[in-house]
Every structure is written in structure tokens, then in C-alpha cells.
Design a protein around this motif. Structure first.
Motif, short mmCIF file in Angstrom:
data_model
loop_
_atom_site.label_atom_id
_atom_site.label_comp_id
_atom_site.label_asym_id
_atom_site.label_seq_id
_atom_site.Cartn_x
_atom_site.Cartn_y
_atom_site.Cartn_z
N ILE A 260 0.83 -1.19 0.00
CA ILE A 260 0.00 0.00 0.00
C ILE A 260 0.88 1.25 0.00
N GLU A 261 0.51 2.22 -0.81
CA GLU A 261 1.30 3.45 -0.93
C GLU A 261 0.77 4.52 0.00
N LEU A 262 1.67 5.26 0.61
CA LEU A 262 1.34 6.38 1.49
C LEU A 262 1.94 7.63 0.87
N ARG A 263 1.10 8.62 0.57
CA ARG A 263 1.64 9.83 -0.05
C ARG A 263 0.79 11.05 0.29
N PRO A 264 1.35 12.25 0.15
CA PRO A 264 0.57 13.46 0.44
C PRO A 264 -0.46 13.71 -0.65
N GLY A 265 -1.51 14.43 -0.28
CA GLY A 265 -2.51 14.82 -1.26
C GLY A 265 -1.98 15.90 -2.19
N THR A 266 -2.69 16.13 -3.28
CA THR A 266 -2.29 17.12 -4.27
C THR A 266 -2.54 18.54 -3.80
N PHE A 267 -3.66 18.76 -3.13
CA PHE A 267 -4.11 20.12 -2.88
C PHE A 267 -3.62 20.72 -1.57
N GLY A 268 -3.01 19.92 -0.72
CA GLY A 268 -2.50 20.46 0.53
C GLY A 268 -3.58 21.19 1.31
N PRO A 269 -3.26 22.39 1.83
CA PRO A 269 -4.25 23.11 2.64
C PRO A 269 -5.44 23.63 1.86
N ARG A 270 -5.38 23.54 0.51
CA ARG A 270 -6.53 23.99 -0.30
C ARG A 270 -7.59 22.92 -0.48
N ALA A 271 -7.33 21.69 -0.01
CA ALA A 271 -8.23 20.58 -0.30
C ALA A 271 -9.65 20.84 0.21
N GLY A 272 -9.78 21.40 1.40
CA GLY A 272 -11.12 21.68 1.92
C GLY A 272 -11.88 22.68 1.08
N LEU A 273 -11.19 23.70 0.60
CA LEU A 273 -11.84 24.72 -0.22
C LEU A 273 -12.21 24.16 -1.59
N VAL A 274 -11.28 23.43 -2.20
CA VAL A 274 -11.57 22.83 -3.51
C VAL A 274 -12.72 21.83 -3.40
N GLY A 275 -12.69 21.00 -2.36
CA GLY A 275 -13.77 20.03 -2.17
C GLY A 275 -15.10 20.71 -1.92
N ALA A 276 -15.11 21.79 -1.16
CA ALA A 276 -16.36 22.52 -0.91
C ALA A 276 -16.93 23.07 -2.21
N ALA A 277 -16.04 23.55 -3.08
CA ALA A 277 -16.50 24.06 -4.38
C ALA A 277 -17.12 22.94 -5.21
N LEU A 278 -16.46 21.78 -5.24
CA LEU A 278 -16.99 20.66 -6.02
C LEU A 278 -18.29 20.13 -5.43
N ALA A 279 -18.38 20.10 -4.09
CA ALA A 279 -19.61 19.64 -3.45
C ALA A 279 -20.76 20.58 -3.76
N GLY A 280 -20.51 21.88 -3.66
CA GLY A 280 -21.56 22.84 -3.97
C GLY A 280 -22.03 22.73 -5.40
N GLN A 281 -21.12 22.44 -6.31
CA GLN A 281 -21.47 22.27 -7.71
C GLN A 281 -22.29 21.00 -7.93
#
Length: 290
Positions: A260-281
């Protein structure tokens, strides 16, 4: 294109941006202290929606969400029991736990894009978590599925009403406490010392990473994810934390799951904001990635 007001609401800060289609360029347009009561929150969101004439609201919150109802938000108790859709009936509303919202960003546009199964750990002051299973973010019966901060690998632990065993053993708060044993100011200094090869610091980092890997092995055995993503403050410390974590994890897994691979996410501290935008859409069905 639907204009979405994306809100990443934490226990301390509120970040906001208007999303019009380009998640790669989405960045906070508003950074300010979190409101300290419901009236102030409603007034602030109203001001932001009116200023930008948005069609929908995507909101990430640090706690338990059921549909559009905030059930338990420990650091923002004035949100407990509030139905966000009822408060803002004139626009579309999508609300989610911040870790689940962050996983939406990574699964739709980031490090887990194209995968059907993944785990996200948001390790900061505490431990948030979310699971992607068969292309869908798992909510559970009450919106609180996959809360790995509450996982336990200590049968003698007496429990705690506000913090799970794993959170007490392996979060940023736990590293802060461990750092004081060798006279360091906080967990960040501990990571720096471990990165410099100081043996006492390395031993303390392992003390936190070992229970995290052991508890996470149970999740990997249960879910068989394609990747484990780490976000939050400890994502930048994976060079130090990953080796003892993976050693403990692999020790508890059968051979076919040990890679199993362990790695950081792409968006870092922006992930919550990007996800909120996609959820709202996406609206109420935001947990279905594909």
C-alpha cells in the motif's frame, strides 16, 4: 456554469472563494477568524453570497454532518443541530465533514483521481479521516463513518469523550506533548530534530508513528484501498513519519496488502476549499465521485 461560494470553516478560521469552474486556480479570497456565534455566521455567509451573486453554497465543517444538518461540531458548538439548507433556502446547499470534503477534492481532481478506493488521513492538531469505496465517499448511517481518530489498539485504554485513542497517541497534539520530553517547544521542532538525525527525536517520532501504522493496518485490511493520502500539517513530515508508520502497518498485514502506498494529497491546505467548491457544484449527491 454554477457559481459556488466555497467555504472551508475550521474551529479557528474561515476561508472562502467563489468557484466558477477552474479548481486548479481556486484559492482563498477571504481568510478571517471563524464566527463565534450562529448569527454572525449567517450574516457573513449572506454578505458573501450577495456580493458575488452565487447559485450554491459548498461548506466544509470540522465535525459530524448528516445530510445538510450539522450534528456535532466540537469546536463550533453553535452549529450543533443547525440545518444549513434551512438557513439558506434560496440557494443550493451541500455540507460535509472537512475530511470527507478534502477527499472529494483528491478523488475528483487530485492524488486519488481515477481510483475507486482510497483512504485520506487529515493529521493536524487532531486526526480527521475519510474513505472512498467503489467511487463513493462513505458517510455511514449518521455521517460519521471511518473516524480513524477513534480507532484503538490498546485494550487497556479507558477512553475519552472528546478524543479517540489514536488521536491522543499520534496527532499533532501528541507530537507536541512528546517533544517536551527532550526539551523541544513543539511537534514541529521534534520533526526538524528527527529529520536532522537526532536519535532521541527519531525514537519519539516512532513512538507516535507506530500506533498510527498499527491502527491503520486494520483499515487497510478491511477496505483494501489503492492509496493512503495524508493531508494536514503532518503531510510535510512524511519523509520522517512514513518509514516507522509503514513498518508497523506492514507488520500487521498479509503479503498481498503490504505494498500500500502512502503519499501526500495534491491540494495540501486547499483541499477543503476545492472540495467545498466541487460539493456545492454537485449538490446533495456530492459523495458519488463517478
Amino acid at each position: 456554469m454554477t457559481r459556488v461560494l466555497a467555504i472551508d470553516l475550521g474551529g479557528t478560521n474561515l476561508r472562502a472563494a467563489v468557484h466558477t469552474g477552474d479548481t486548479g486556480a481556486l484559492a482563498p479570497q477571504v481568510r478571517e477568524p471563524a464566527p463565534d456565534n450562529l448569527d454572525a455566521f449567517v450574516a457573513r455567509i449572506r454578505a458573501l453570497t450577495n456580493a458575488d451573486a452565487v447559485d450554491a453554497l459548498g461548506l466544509a465543517v470540522p465535525g459530524l454532518v448528516d445530510g445538510t444538518v450539522c450534528r456535532w461540531i466540537p469546536n463550533l458548538p453553535w452549529l450543533d443541530g443547525v440545518d444549513i439548507a434551512a438557513v439558506f433556502p434560496d440557494i443550493g446547499v451541500a455540507v460535509g465533514n472537512d475530511a470527507q470534503i478534502a477527499l472529494l477534492a483528491e478523488a475528483a481532481e487530485g492524488a486519488a483521481k481515477g481510483m475507486s478506493d482510497a483512504i485520506l488521513l487529515a493529521i493536524g492538531t487532531g486526526i480527521g479521516s475519510a474513505v472512498l469505496a467503489n467511487g463513493r465517499i462513505v458517510a455511514g448511517a449518521h455521517g460519521g463513518a471511518c473516524s480513524f481518530g477513534w480507532a484503538c489498539a490498546d485494550v487497556e485504554d479507558q477512553g475519552d469523550k472528546r478524543n479517540g485513542w489514536l488521536e491522543r497517541a499520534a496527532s499533532g497534539r501528541a507530537l507536541d506533548a512528546l517533544s517536551t520530553r527532550i526539551g523541544l517547544a513543539n511537534g514541529g521542532r521534534l520533526i526538524e530534530a528527527a529529520r536532522a538525525g537526532q536519535s532521541a527525536a527519531l525514537a519519539l517520532v516512532e513512538e507516535a508513528a507506530r500506533p498510527l501504522g498499527t491502527a491503520l493496518a486494520g483499515a487497510v485490511g478491511l477496505l483494501d484501498p489503492g492509496v493512503i493520502l495524508v493531508s494536514g500539517g503532518l503531510a510535510d513530515a512524511l519523509d520522517v513519519i512514513a518509514p516507522p508508520l509503514l513498518a508497523a502497518l506492514r507488520r500487521q498485514l498479509p503479503p498481498h496488502l503490504r505494498d500500500i502506498e502512502l503519499r501526500p494529497g495534491t491540494f495540501g491546505p486547499r483541499a477543503g476549499l476545492v472540495g467545498a467548491a466541487l460539493a456545492g457544484q454537485a449538490g446533495s449527491g456530492w459523495r458519488q465521485i463517478r
